[in-house]
Design an enzyme around this catalytic site. Sequence first.
Site, PDB file in Angstrom:
ATOM      1  N   LYS A   1      36.010  32.382  46.457  1.00 53.67           N
ATOM      2  CA  LYS A   1      35.263  33.066  46.095  1.00 53.67           C
ATOM      3  C   LYS A   1      34.239  33.441  47.453  1.00 53.67           C
ATOM      4  O   LYS A   1      33.139  33.378  47.321  1.00 53.67           O
ATOM      5  CB  LYS A   1      34.474  32.777  44.936  1.00 53.67           C
ATOM      6  CG  LYS A   1      33.558  33.916  44.233  1.00 53.67           C
ATOM      7  CD  LYS A   1      34.383  35.009  43.602  1.00 53.67           C
ATOM      8  CE  LYS A   1      33.601  36.020  43.202  1.00 53.67           C
ATOM      9  NZ  LYS A   1      34.309  37.227  42.761  1.00 53.67           N
TER      10      LYS A   1
ATOM     11  N   ASP B   1      39.178  36.046  41.112  1.00 49.26           N
ATOM     12  CA  ASP B   1      39.035  36.838  40.024  1.00 49.26           C
ATOM     13  C   ASP B   1      40.395  37.740  40.202  1.00 49.26           C
ATOM     14  O   ASP B   1      41.182  37.972  39.205  1.00 49.26           O
ATOM     15  CB  ASP B   1      37.887  37.880  39.947  1.00 49.26           C
ATOM     16  CG  ASP B   1      37.348  38.304  41.392  1.00 49.26           C
ATOM     17  OD1 ASP B   1      37.723  37.542  42.327  1.00 49.26           O
ATOM     18  OD2 ASP B   1      36.386  39.105  41.397  1.00 49.26           O
TER      19      ASP B   1
ATOM     20  N   ASP C   1      41.082  24.046  37.774  1.00 49.57           N
ATOM     21  CA  ASP C   1      41.081  23.688  36.402  1.00 49.57           C
ATOM     22  C   ASP C   1      41.446  24.866  35.513  1.00 49.57           C
ATOM     23  O   ASP C   1      42.294  24.877  34.717  1.00 49.57           O
ATOM     24  CB  ASP C   1      39.564  23.169  36.138  1.00 49.57           C
ATOM     25  CG  ASP C   1      39.305  22.494  34.680  1.00 49.57           C
ATOM     26  OD1 ASP C   1      40.585  22.271  34.109  1.00 49.57           O
ATOM     27  OD2 ASP C   1      38.406  21.951  34.430  1.00 49.57           O
TER      28      ASP C   1
ATOM     29  N   ASP D   1      45.293  26.230  33.762  1.00 50.37           N
ATOM     30  CA  ASP D   1      45.339  26.260  32.356  1.00 50.37           C
ATOM     31  C   ASP D   1      46.033  27.880  31.938  1.00 50.37           C
ATOM     32  O   ASP D   1      47.123  28.064  31.105  1.00 50.37           O
ATOM     33  CB  ASP D   1      44.069  26.101  31.652  1.00 50.37           C
ATOM     34  CG  ASP D   1      44.093  24.595  31.100  1.00 50.37           C
ATOM     35  OD1 ASP D   1      44.785  24.014  31.757  1.00 50.37           O
ATOM     36  OD2 ASP D   1      43.070  24.491  30.003  1.00 50.37           O
TER      37      ASP D   1
END
Length: 371
Positions: free
Chosen positions: A193, A225, A249, A253
């Site tokens: 980011k 993003d 993390d 997922d």
Amino acid sequence: MQGTYRIAVLPGDGIGPEVTGQAIKVLKAVEEIQGPMFRFQTGLIGGAAIDETAVPLPAETISICHNAQAILLGAVGGPRWDHQRHDLRPEAGLLQLRQRQELYVNLRPAVVHDSLVYLSALKPDVVRGTDLVIVRELLGGIYFGNPRGIFAKNGERMGINTEVYREHEIERVAHRAFQLARLRRHKVTSVDKANVLESSRLWRDVVTRIGRMYGDVELQHLYVDSCAMQLIDRPTRFDVVLTNNMFGDILSDEAAMLTGSIGLLPSASLGERTALYEPIHGSAPDIAGRNRANPIAAIASAAMMLKYSFRLEMIADAIERAIAKVLKRGVRTADMAGKKRAVTTTRMGDLIAQETQKALKASAPKKSRKR
Ligand code: NAD
């Protein structure tokens, strides 16, 4: 005999012992073809360790892991131990193990098998062909940085966490990502980011510098993003995704959801000296002890161990091909079966073990005929 590889086996809780048992079965099937190769030593971790020794990571397990070249873990946790103090819960054993072994990089592949595209939450045309690995930094970043805590100031509470990355922490994980890309499709997407965070700016800077050492690997930077969006929109564009602890993390997922069942996904946590291989799923107390769990994540974790810790790529490929073949034949455990008849955990393990042996025999060099 080609040398012996020492493996610490930590089955853990719930379905952990059931699925780890199938991974060991496949490794023993490999030995039947290749000769003795593996020395297994089993240790307690998690709830099973608490029941026996009152702590989630007993000294004996630490010693077993210390003497091993790689660790194969099932899963830890379950409602029986939920009332325990935070540092004495099953999950604390796993966190302690990762830190003690300095496992600083986590690899999470997400592969969509052709025969399972219909299980994905996304359209088959979008996910077909997805084959990516998230490379997540595991010991740094906001999960460990100081200052941290909840403090009172001017009559109200404030919560603080701090993202800290030192250059060497970024360098070592970046090297791993580029080396991995060389074994794959030679493409790294580094996710940060950097438009907002200084720690990300440093991340981008260091990754770019390390990337110059790997001229044969294409490097691209993406904001987190945008990466989250593109994982859903066009997951096939990714090969190796390199990112920090927190973004990894979350993105891993998200990537897991592309594949259809949590029971399919392996992982590896690597350090300099040793490595830990485990399915990404938990102990699944709802199906534990019923021979219903999908053992593929555990078996694929064992294949990762052969590839990354022991450099036995040929055997690892044979196991991966065996998994794909069994799935292509329509064999399904309950999590993937839908209205079809499901096979048991042990049956799935037997079939993959048999297919692995066939694959190994087929790839063995043919003896030359005497003239
Ligand atoms: P979970 O992954 O154990 O289960 C989530 C759902 O997926 C359940 O419905 C379960 O039946 C199903 N599932 C999981 N693995 C499966 C498999 N191999 N085959 C078929 N179905 C499978 O997650 P949870 O329910 O949130 O957690 C249960 C326990 O596991 C908790 O104590 C949690 O803390 C622990 N946990 C441990 C780990 C680990 O050991 N690395 C990871 C996550 C959760």
